[in-house]
Design a protein around this motif. Sequence first.
Motif, mmCIF file in Angstrom:
data_model
loop_
_atom_site.group_PDB
_atom_site.id
_atom_site.type_symbol
_atom_site.label_atom_id
_atom_site.label_comp_id
_atom_site.label_asym_id
_atom_site.label_seq_id
_atom_site.Cartn_x
_atom_site.Cartn_y
_atom_site.Cartn_z
ATOM 1 N N LEU A 23 -3.025 0.980 -3.978
ATOM 2 C CA LEU A 23 -2.441 0.652 -2.675
ATOM 3 C C LEU A 23 -3.257 1.255 -1.532
ATOM 4 O O LEU A 23 -3.486 0.609 -0.508
ATOM 5 C CB LEU A 23 -0.998 1.135 -2.599
ATOM 6 C CG LEU A 23 0.000 0.371 -3.464
ATOM 7 C CD1 LEU A 23 1.300 1.142 -3.588
ATOM 8 C CD2 LEU A 23 0.229 -1.027 -2.896
ATOM 9 N N SER A 57 2.689 -2.015 1.797
ATOM 10 C CA SER A 57 2.198 -0.976 0.875
ATOM 11 C C SER A 57 3.147 0.217 0.868
ATOM 12 O O SER A 57 3.438 0.776 -0.202
ATOM 13 C CB SER A 57 0.792 -0.531 1.276
ATOM 14 O OG SER A 57 -0.124 -1.590 1.140
ATOM 15 N N ARG A 104 -5.195 -0.709 1.379
ATOM 16 C CA ARG A 104 -4.853 -0.401 2.779
ATOM 17 C C ARG A 104 -6.108 -0.007 3.561
ATOM 18 O O ARG A 104 -6.279 -0.420 4.709
ATOM 19 C CB ARG A 104 -3.813 0.713 2.820
ATOM 20 C CG ARG A 104 -3.314 1.005 4.230
ATOM 21 C CD ARG A 104 -2.346 2.149 4.242
ATOM 22 N NE ARG A 104 -1.047 1.693 3.786
ATOM 23 C CZ ARG A 104 -0.007 2.497 3.627
ATOM 24 N NH1 ARG A 104 -0.110 3.781 3.868
ATOM 25 N NH2 ARG A 104 1.151 2.024 3.219
#
Length: 123
Positions: free
Chosen positions: A49, A89, A53
């Motif tokens: 994640l 996220s 991101r």
Amino acid sequence: MSLQAYKTAATRAENPREMEYRLFGQVTRALMHAATVDRTDIATRIDALDWNRRLWTALATDCSGEGNGMDKALRAQIISISLFVGRHSSAVMRGEEDFEPLIDINKMIMQGLAGPGAPAQAA
């Protein structure tokens, strides 16, 4: 030829679009793997994640720059997607959402980077 020399040569032969496609593929594979691990494997989930991101944050940062030559509307859309990726996220990390929307977004971007008429490739 050593593996590192091959990687260096391959990177030099790629154009920016191909490098972006390859990076999205790597990140998307990490997300797909993280989606399959047990929820107790927090490190794998958060690493994937976070990588995704950071990718989207870099894209948004690039799109916000005055020197970016892309169409203003497209730049705004990329920034909006980046904001969604950040929010989603966080929700995935809290266990409120799943990985699929993030994976789907990345796959759509990869299709766009592959160009029209390019065969569909799995991440």
